[in-house]
Design a protein around this motif. Structure first.
Motif, PDB file in Angstrom:
ATOM      1  N   SER A   1    -145.064 -59.182 -35.667  1.00  0.00           N
ATOM      2  CA  SER A   1    -144.826 -58.667 -37.023  1.00  0.00           C
ATOM      3  C   SER A   1    -143.652 -59.383 -37.672  1.00  0.00           C
ATOM      4  O   SER A   1    -142.877 -60.067 -36.992  1.00  0.00           O
ATOM      5  N   GLY A   2    -143.509 -59.165 -38.969  1.00  0.00           N
ATOM      6  CA  GLY A   2    -142.354 -59.686 -39.684  1.00  0.00           C
ATOM      7  C   GLY A   2    -141.073 -58.991 -39.252  1.00  0.00           C
ATOM      8  O   GLY A   2    -140.001 -59.594 -39.214  1.00  0.00           O
ATOM      9  N   THR A   3    -141.195 -57.707 -38.934  1.00  0.00           N
ATOM     10  CA  THR A   3    -140.039 -56.951 -38.444  1.00  0.00           C
ATOM     11  C   THR A   3    -139.519 -57.571 -37.150  1.00  0.00           C
ATOM     12  O   THR A   3    -138.311 -57.761 -36.975  1.00  0.00           O
TER      13      THR A   3
ATOM     14  N   THR B   1    -135.540 -53.624 -51.190  1.00  0.00           N
ATOM     15  CA  THR B   1    -136.477 -54.348 -50.328  1.00  0.00           C
ATOM     16  C   THR B   1    -137.229 -53.325 -49.498  1.00  0.00           C
ATOM     17  O   THR B   1    -136.933 -52.133 -49.531  1.00  0.00           O
ATOM     18  N   PHE B   2    -138.222 -53.805 -48.741  1.00  0.00           N
ATOM     19  CA  PHE B   2    -138.901 -52.938 -47.779  1.00  0.00           C
ATOM     20  C   PHE B   2    -137.929 -52.630 -46.643  1.00  0.00           C
ATOM     21  O   PHE B   2    -137.106 -53.467 -46.275  1.00  0.00           O
TER      22      PHE B   2
ATOM     23  N   ALA C   1    -137.927 -52.638 -43.545  1.00  0.00           N
ATOM     24  CA  ALA C   1    -137.871 -53.477 -42.339  1.00  0.00           C
ATOM     25  C   ALA C   1    -136.680 -54.429 -42.342  1.00  0.00           C
ATOM     26  O   ALA C   1    -136.119 -54.737 -41.279  1.00  0.00           O
ATOM     27  N   THR C   2    -136.283 -54.899 -43.532  1.00  0.00           N
ATOM     28  CA  THR C   2    -135.159 -55.833 -43.621  1.00  0.00           C
ATOM     29  C   THR C   2    -133.906 -55.213 -42.991  1.00  0.00           C
ATOM     30  O   THR C   2    -133.208 -55.857 -42.197  1.00  0.00           O
TER      31      THR C   2
ATOM     32  N   VAL D   1    -133.638 -61.742 -49.368  1.00  0.00           N
ATOM     33  CA  VAL D   1    -135.086 -61.494 -49.356  1.00  0.00           C
ATOM     34  C   VAL D   1    -135.688 -62.232 -50.550  1.00  0.00           C
ATOM     35  O   VAL D   1    -135.164 -62.125 -51.661  1.00  0.00           O
TER      36      VAL D   1
ATOM     37  N   ASP E   1    -135.551 -63.620 -45.407  1.00  0.00           N
ATOM     38  CA  ASP E   1    -136.683 -62.710 -45.271  1.00  0.00           C
ATOM     39  C   ASP E   1    -137.753 -63.232 -46.227  1.00  0.00           C
ATOM     40  O   ASP E   1    -137.718 -62.977 -47.429  1.00  0.00           O
TER      41      ASP E   1
ATOM     42  N   ALA F   1    -140.993 -62.656 -45.974  1.00  0.00           N
ATOM     43  CA  ALA F   1    -142.209 -61.870 -45.738  1.00  0.00           C
ATOM     44  C   ALA F   1    -143.143 -61.826 -46.947  1.00  0.00           C
ATOM     45  O   ALA F   1    -144.339 -61.619 -46.798  1.00  0.00           O
ATOM     46  N   GLN F   2    -142.584 -62.038 -48.150  1.00  0.00           N
ATOM     47  CA  GLN F   2    -143.410 -61.943 -49.365  1.00  0.00           C
ATOM     48  C   GLN F   2    -143.557 -63.294 -50.067  1.00  0.00           C
ATOM     49  O   GLN F   2    -143.982 -63.329 -51.218  1.00  0.00           O
TER      50      GLN F   2
ATOM     51  N   SER G   1    -143.925 -62.306 -42.536  1.00  0.00           N
ATOM     52  CA  SER G   1    -144.864 -61.262 -42.145  1.00  0.00           C
ATOM     53  C   SER G   1    -146.262 -61.716 -42.549  1.00  0.00           C
ATOM     54  O   SER G   1    -146.433 -62.318 -43.606  1.00  0.00           O
TER      55      SER G   1
ATOM     56  N   LYS H   1    -150.080 -59.393 -47.503  1.00  0.00           N
ATOM     57  CA  LYS H   1    -149.142 -60.455 -47.885  1.00  0.00           C
ATOM     58  C   LYS H   1    -149.907 -61.700 -48.357  1.00  0.00           C
ATOM     59  O   LYS H   1    -151.107 -61.810 -48.127  1.00  0.00           O
TER      60      LYS H   1
ATOM     61  N   ALA I   1    -149.096 -59.152 -37.764  1.00  0.00           N
ATOM     62  CA  ALA I   1    -148.661 -60.449 -37.230  1.00  0.00           C
ATOM     63  C   ALA I   1    -147.439 -60.902 -38.018  1.00  0.00           C
ATOM     64  O   ALA I   1    -147.197 -60.444 -39.142  1.00  0.00           O
TER      65      ALA I   1
HETATM   66  C1  LIG Z   1    -143.691 -56.761 -45.106  1.00  0.00           C
HETATM   67  C2  LIG Z   1    -142.249 -56.963 -45.093  1.00  0.00           C
HETATM   68  C3  LIG Z   1    -141.491 -56.961 -43.906  1.00  0.00           C
HETATM   69  C4  LIG Z   1    -142.029 -56.519 -42.579  1.00  0.00           C
HETATM   70  O1  LIG Z   1    -143.148 -57.151 -42.127  1.00  0.00           O
HETATM   71  P1  LIG Z   1    -144.130 -56.444 -41.056  1.00  0.00           P
HETATM   72  O2  LIG Z   1    -145.021 -57.567 -40.658  1.00  0.00           O
HETATM   73  O3  LIG Z   1    -144.840 -55.354 -41.762  1.00  0.00           O
HETATM   74  O4  LIG Z   1    -143.292 -55.967 -39.932  1.00  0.00           O
HETATM   75  C5  LIG Z   1    -140.145 -57.298 -43.978  1.00  0.00           C
HETATM   76  N1  LIG Z   1    -139.565 -57.577 -45.141  1.00  0.00           N
HETATM   77  C6  LIG Z   1    -140.238 -57.548 -46.313  1.00  0.00           C
HETATM   78  C7  LIG Z   1    -139.516 -57.901 -47.574  1.00  0.00           C
HETATM   79  C8  LIG Z   1    -141.595 -57.224 -46.321  1.00  0.00           C
HETATM   80  O5  LIG Z   1    -142.247 -57.193 -47.484  1.00  0.00           O
END
Ligand SMILES: *Cc1c(COP(=O)(O)O)cnc(C)c1O
Length: 368
Positions: free
Chosen positions: A63-65, A89-90, A92-93, A135, A161, A163-164, A186, A191, A199
């Motif tokens: 995962s991105g996390t 942000t989401f 997870a950051t 991010v 980060d 992820a996006q 992520s 995404k 993943a």
């Molecule tokens: C989706 C996302 C994550 C986490 O990714 P996962 O794959 O869902 O764990 C982290 N940071 C941001 C900004 C995200 O949008």
């Protein structure tokens, strides 16, 4: 409203139909090989994605996390350290920082770009600061040059980060290769480059960071039953790697389609009372989300919903006001730009296959 007429925020099924043959073949190939854990598909994806980002190494993860977590560990972030990031942000950051028993230190956003305001970072640096996580929110690159300069001055690590933002450009370079430490991606299904399950990946040009992440993702393993360190199970699923290899070949074309949709929306909405997204000079965002601002957001959202149009709020509660971060004791008003954004932002339908008639309906509903 007929369900056929509804417009979703994202439509993964319509995209699958355009690549069904390639995807089904890739899935079948993995099943036929019975190589479900690690193996050649993972290695091939890692090489292809590192090259795409303009970096040396990619480590496929669950995962991105996980990618953020392992990047922080590789930077030596440990209990008691502080890591600077954005509250807009989401979660997870910040979670990844907390997983290291370090403290997230929030810095407010630039209201124009919704990304961390580089001008406010220096005031948040203390003797405990170890790293900064900008991010690239909504697919727009954070302003990396001043962030990297500060990091150099104070000897801090920078973890993107991303992820996006798969494929977004900052001053001629792709995100994922914009910091000395690492970037976290992520591949969550929605995404820009999305798997068909969870993943993620860590991307870096530092060989030690890549090696640490490889070791930690797979039980600290050197050989099958020799474990050098205590690690984790954070491996990328091999079926997902095979799917991502197919989708990576379409990413640029999909990002381009999103750029055209964003331009179309902006052209027709900029004369309304809405605030349309602004783009930092010399960057090329990839529009993970198309986010407008409006004073009476909830009324607009309802109006869209009644017309069968989905919208989203990314994100409604800034991290410092989340129950999970109550222990940080940050009051409302601590980060006014983030708090004001959370009250007024709205994400409109955005996916590469979105048709002109659908966009016109979104625009028409907003402007009536
Ligand atoms: C989706 C996302 C994550 C986490 O990714 P996962 O794959 O869902 O764990 C982290 N940071 C941001 C900004 C995200 O949008």
């Amino acid at each position: 409203m007929d369900k056929m007429d509804s417009i979703p925020l994202v439509d993964l099924n319509v995209q699958y139909k355009t690549i069904k043959g390639e995807i089904d073949d890739a899935i079948q190939r993995v099943i036929d090989s019975s190589a479900f854990i690690m193996g050649p598909e993972i290695e091939a994806f890692e090489i292809e994605f590192a090259a795409y980002c303009g970096a040396q190494y990619c480590v496929g993860l669950n995962s991105g996390t996980d990618a953020l977590h392992l990047a922080l560990i590789a930077c030596g972030v440990s209990p008691g350290d502080e890591v600077i990031t954005t509250p807009h942000t989401f979660i997870a950051t910040a979670e990844a920082i907390t997983m290291c028993e370090a403290t997230p230190v929030f810095v407010d956003i630039d209201p124009e770009t919704y990304n961390i305001d580089p001008g406010l970072i220096e005031g948040a640096i203390t003797s405990r600061t170890k790293a900064i996580i900008p991010v690239h929110l909504y697919g727009q690159p954070a302003d990396m040059d001043p962030i990297n300069e500060l990091a150099k001055k104070y000897k801090l690590h920078v973890i993107e980060d991303a992820a996006q933002a798969h494929g977004a450009m900052y001053k001629g370079r792709r995100v994922g290769g914009l910091s000395e430490a690492a970037a976290a991606f992520s591949f969550y299904p929605g995404k820009n480059l999305g798997a068909y399950g969870d993943a993620g990946a860590l991307v870096t040009s530092d060989s030690e960071t890549a090696e640490k992440a490889r070791l930690l993702r797979n039980h600290g393993r050197e050989e099958k039953y020799t474990h050098r360190v205590i690690g984790y199970n954070k491996r990328m699923d091999t079926l997902q790697a095979a799917i991502l290899r197919v989708k990576l070949q379409h990413l640029d074309e999909w990002n381009e389609a999103k750029r055209e949709i964003a331009a179309y929306y902006t052209d027709r909405l900029s004369s309304t009372a809405l605030i349309t997204p602004s783009v930092l000079p010399d960057t090329s965002p990839v529009w993970h989300l198309y986010v407008v601002r409006c004073n009476d957001r909830d009324t607009l959202r309802k109006q869209l919903q009644e017309a069968g149009i989905s919208s989203g709020i990314h994100y409604p509660i800034p991290l410092h006001l989340q129950p999970a971060y109550a222990h940080l004791e940050l009051e409302p008003g601590s980060f006014p730009q983030s708090e004001s954004a959370a009250q007024s932002i709205l994400s409109l339908p955005m996916y590469p296959e979105l048709k002109k008639v659908q966009m016109d309906r979104v625009i028409g509903t907003i402007t009536t």
